[in-house]
Design a protein around this motif. Structure first.
Motif, short mmCIF file in Angstrom:
data_model
loop_
_atom_site.label_atom_id
_atom_site.label_comp_id
_atom_site.label_asym_id
_atom_site.label_seq_id
_atom_site.Cartn_x
_atom_site.Cartn_y
_atom_site.Cartn_z
N SER A 11 0.84 -1.19 0.00
CA SER A 11 0.00 0.00 0.00
C SER A 11 0.88 1.24 0.00
CB SER A 11 -0.95 0.03 1.21
OG SER A 11 -0.23 0.30 2.41
N THR A 12 0.32 2.31 -0.55
CA THR A 12 1.01 3.59 -0.59
C THR A 12 0.05 4.67 -0.11
OG1 THR A 12 2.33 2.87 -2.50
CG2 THR A 12 2.24 5.25 -2.05
N GLY A 13 0.38 5.27 1.03
CA GLY A 13 -0.44 6.35 1.57
C GLY A 13 -1.87 5.96 1.87
N LEU A 14 -2.11 4.71 2.21
CA LEU A 14 -3.48 4.22 2.42
C LEU A 14 -4.10 4.93 3.62
CD1 LEU A 14 -5.42 2.15 1.15
CD2 LEU A 14 -4.67 0.52 2.90
N THR A 15 -5.25 5.57 3.38
CA THR A 15 -5.88 6.42 4.38
C THR A 15 -7.38 6.19 4.41
OG1 THR A 15 -4.21 8.15 4.05
CG2 THR A 15 -6.27 8.83 5.09
N LYS A 16 -7.94 6.19 5.62
CA LYS A 16 -9.38 6.11 5.76
C LYS A 16 -9.84 7.06 6.86
CE LYS A 16 -13.57 4.70 5.03
NZ LYS A 16 -14.25 5.02 3.76
N ARG A 17 -10.75 7.97 6.47
CA ARG A 17 -11.35 8.90 7.43
C ARG A 17 -12.83 8.58 7.59
NH1 ARG A 17 -8.21 12.43 4.23
NH2 ARG A 17 -6.44 13.36 5.35
N PHE A 18 -13.30 8.63 8.81
CA PHE A 18 -14.72 8.55 9.11
C PHE A 18 -15.12 9.91 9.70
CE2 PHE A 18 -13.24 4.14 9.43
CZ PHE A 18 -14.13 3.51 8.57
N ARG A 19 -15.70 10.75 8.83
CA ARG A 19 -15.97 12.14 9.22
C ARG A 19 -14.67 12.78 9.68
NH1 ARG A 19 -21.98 11.72 12.12
NH2 ARG A 19 -23.03 10.79 10.31
N ARG A 20 -14.58 13.18 10.97
CA ARG A 20 -13.38 13.86 11.43
C ARG A 20 -12.32 12.90 11.98
NH1 ARG A 20 -15.58 19.28 14.63
NH2 ARG A 20 -16.74 20.19 12.86
N GLN A 21 -12.67 11.64 12.12
CA GLN A 21 -11.72 10.69 12.67
C GLN A 21 -10.89 10.05 11.57
OE1 GLN A 21 -13.51 7.30 14.51
NE2 GLN A 21 -11.55 6.40 15.16
N VAL A 22 -9.58 10.06 11.75
CA VAL A 22 -8.67 9.38 10.81
C VAL A 22 -8.36 8.02 11.41
CG1 VAL A 22 -6.48 9.46 9.59
CG2 VAL A 22 -7.72 11.58 10.08
N ALA A 23 -8.94 6.97 10.84
CA ALA A 23 -8.75 5.63 11.37
C ALA A 23 -7.47 4.99 10.87
CB ALA A 23 -9.95 4.75 11.01
N VAL A 24 -7.13 5.28 9.61
CA VAL A 24 -5.89 4.79 9.00
C VAL A 24 -5.24 5.99 8.34
CG1 VAL A 24 -4.87 3.22 7.30
CG2 VAL A 24 -6.84 2.48 8.66
N ASP A 25 -3.97 6.24 8.70
CA ASP A 25 -3.35 7.51 8.36
C ASP A 25 -2.11 7.33 7.48
OD1 ASP A 25 -2.58 10.13 8.26
OD2 ASP A 25 -2.22 10.37 10.40
N GLY A 26 -2.34 7.19 6.18
CA GLY A 26 -1.25 7.21 5.21
C GLY A 26 -0.22 6.10 5.39
N ILE A 27 -0.66 4.85 5.51
CA ILE A 27 0.30 3.78 5.79
C ILE A 27 0.83 3.16 4.50
CG2 ILE A 27 -0.83 3.30 7.99
CD1 ILE A 27 -1.88 0.71 6.79
N ASP A 28 2.08 2.72 4.56
CA ASP A 28 2.77 2.06 3.44
C ASP A 28 3.11 0.64 3.87
OD1 ASP A 28 2.66 4.50 2.07
OD2 ASP A 28 4.66 5.10 2.77
N LEU A 29 2.18 -0.27 3.66
CA LEU A 29 2.41 -1.67 4.01
C LEU A 29 3.28 -2.34 2.95
CD1 LEU A 29 -1.02 -3.12 5.22
CD2 LEU A 29 1.10 -3.02 6.54
N ALA A 30 4.11 -3.27 3.40
CA ALA A 30 4.94 -4.06 2.48
C ALA A 30 5.06 -5.46 3.06
CB ALA A 30 6.31 -3.42 2.30
N VAL A 31 4.24 -6.38 2.55
CA VAL A 31 4.22 -7.76 3.04
C VAL A 31 4.85 -8.65 1.98
CG1 VAL A 31 2.78 -9.66 3.85
CG2 VAL A 31 2.11 -7.28 4.33
N PRO A 32 6.07 -9.13 2.20
CA PRO A 32 6.74 -9.95 1.18
C PRO A 32 6.01 -11.27 0.94
CG PRO A 32 8.30 -9.14 2.82
CD PRO A 32 6.93 -8.88 3.36
#
Length: 328
Positions: free
Chosen positions: A26-47
Motif C-alpha cells: 500500500s502507498t499512503g493508504l488512508t481512511k477517514r470517518f468524518r473527522r476521525q482518521v482511522a488509518v493515516d497514510g500507511i505504506d504496508l509491504a508484506v513480502p
C-alpha cells in the motif's frame, strides 16, 4: 506510562521492489470517518511467502486496514495491491486466491457447519461444484471440526465458530491469507493447533497477514512485523531485524537497588529503573565490565549482573507507549 516513540517505519520492502515480490503493498493508504482518521497514510509491504504479524492496541486501525485491503470499504486516499494486482480494480481476479477472516465469524445459525461452508462454496464462481463436498470436508478436517460438521452453527462454541471461519478461508488453495485474530476464543490446545496449521500453510508457500493480540503467536510463527498506533504504521521490519535494532538493558541484582541506580546514573546512563532487589537501564555504549567495576568500587553488593535483550512486549511498549495482552 511510557510516552509513545516518534513514529518511524523500518522497511525492507516497498516501492521500488522487484515486481511480484510483495503479496500486499500500500502507498499512503488512508481512511477517514468524518473527522476521525482511522488509518493515516500507511505504506504496508508484506513480502510473498512471509508470515506478517500485524500488531497494535485496540482502536489502532488494524481491522479497518484489513477491510480496506479486501475492498470491503473504500479508502479516502492512497492505493494498494494484493498479489501484485491493483485493488479494487482487479478484485475479481485476485480475491479467489485470497482467504480471509475479518472480525467475528458470521454464519447461518440454523444450518450445520458443513451446510454453511457448502453455501459459501456455491457462491464462489471459480470453485468446482463437483469437488465441493470433498473440499469442504478437507477444510473442516484441517481445523478439527469434521466430527462436528453436522452440528448446527447455533450450537457451536465461540472457539468452534472461529474454527469454522478459518475453514471457510481454506475452502480452496490460497496464495494469501488475511486473518484477523484467528485464535480468538480458542482454548490453549486449539490455539496451538491453529499455529501449527498456519506454520504448515506458510511452509507450503502461502503468505499470511496475521492480525493478533498475542505476542506469543508473533514470536513463534511470524517472520515480519508491522506495528500500528493511532492509525499509523510506526514500525515495519523482519522480526529478526527489529530484535537486532533493539537496545539491550543491563540488570543488576542487589539488595541495594537505589545505590546501584545512583551509580548507573553517575555513569551517564538514562532510563534507570529500580524494583525489589534490581536496578536496570539501557546499556548504551558502556562496556558491561566497566559498569560492574564501578558498582563494586562504590561498595554496591552485586549478586547478579546481566545484559538482556528486550522482549517483544518491551519493544511494543517503546513504539506505542501502551501495554499489550501477552497471554496465550
Amino acid at each position: 506510562m511510557t510516552a509513545p516513540a516518534t513514529a518511524t517505519a523500518t522497511t525492507t520492502s516497498g516501492p521500488g521492489q522487484p515486481a511480484g515480490s510483495l503479496a500486499v503493498e500500500s502507498t499512503g493508504l488512508t481512511k477517514r470517518f468524518r473527522r476521525q482518521v482511522a488509518v493515516d497514510g500507511i505504506d504496508l509491504a508484506v513480502p510473498r511467502g512471509s508470515v506478517y504479524g500485524f500488531l497494535g492496541p485496540n482502536g489502532s486501525g488494524k481491522t479497518t486496514t484489513i477491510r480496506l485491503l479486501l475492498g470491503l470499504i473504500r479508502p479516502t486516499a492512497g492505493s494498494h495491491s494484493l498479489l501484485g494486482q491493483p485493488m479494487p480494480q482487479a478484485a475479481a481476479r485476485v480475491l479467489p486466491g485470497v482467504g480471509a477472516l475479518v472480525e467475528g465469524p458470521a454464519f447461518h445459525p440454523y444450518l450445520s457447519g458443513r451446510a454453511n461452508l457448502l453455501r459459501l462454496d456455491a457462491a464462489d464462481r471459480t470453485a468446482e461444484p463437483g469437488t465441493a463436498r470433498r473440499r469442504v470436508d478437507a477444510a473442516l478436517d484441517r481445523v478439527g471440526l469434521l466430527a462436528a460438521a453436522g452440528k448446527r452453527y447455533r450450537a457451536y462454541s465461540l472457539g468452534m465458530r472461529q474454527r469454522l471461519a478459518l475453514a471457510a478461508a481454506l475452502l480452496a488453495p490460497r496464495e494469501l491469507l488475511i486473518l484477523d485474530e484467528p485464535t480468538n476464543g480458542l482454548d490453549p490446545q486449539g490455539t496451538r493447533e491453529v499455529r501449527a496449521l498456519l506454520t504448515h500453510l506458510a511452509a507450503e508457500g502461502a503468505t499470511i497477514l496475521l492480525s493478533t493480540h498475542l505476542l506469543s503467536e508473533v514470536e513463534q510463527i511470524c517472520t515480519h512485523v508491522g506495528v500500528m498506533h493511532l492509525g499509523r504504521l510506526v514500525a515495519q521490519a523482519p522480526l529478526a531485524e527489529l530484535r537486532a535494532g533493539a537496545v539491550p538493558r543491563v540488570r543488576v541484582e542487589t539488595d541495594r537497588p537505589e545505590a546501584a541506580a545512583r551509580v548507573l546514573r553517575e555513569l551517564g546512563m538514562s532510563g534507570v529503573e529500580t524494583a525489589t532487589e534490581t536496578a536496570t537501564a539501557p546499556l548504551g555504549r558502556l562496556a558491561p565490565e566497566k559498569i560492574v567495576a564501578e558498582l563494586v568500587r562504590h561498595d554496591v553488593p552485586v549478586r547478579g549482573f546481566a545484559v538482556v535483550a528486550p522482549d517483544l512486549e518491551e519493544m511494543f511498549v517503546s513504539l506505542t507507549g501502551e501495554g499489550f495482552d501477552v497471554s496465550g
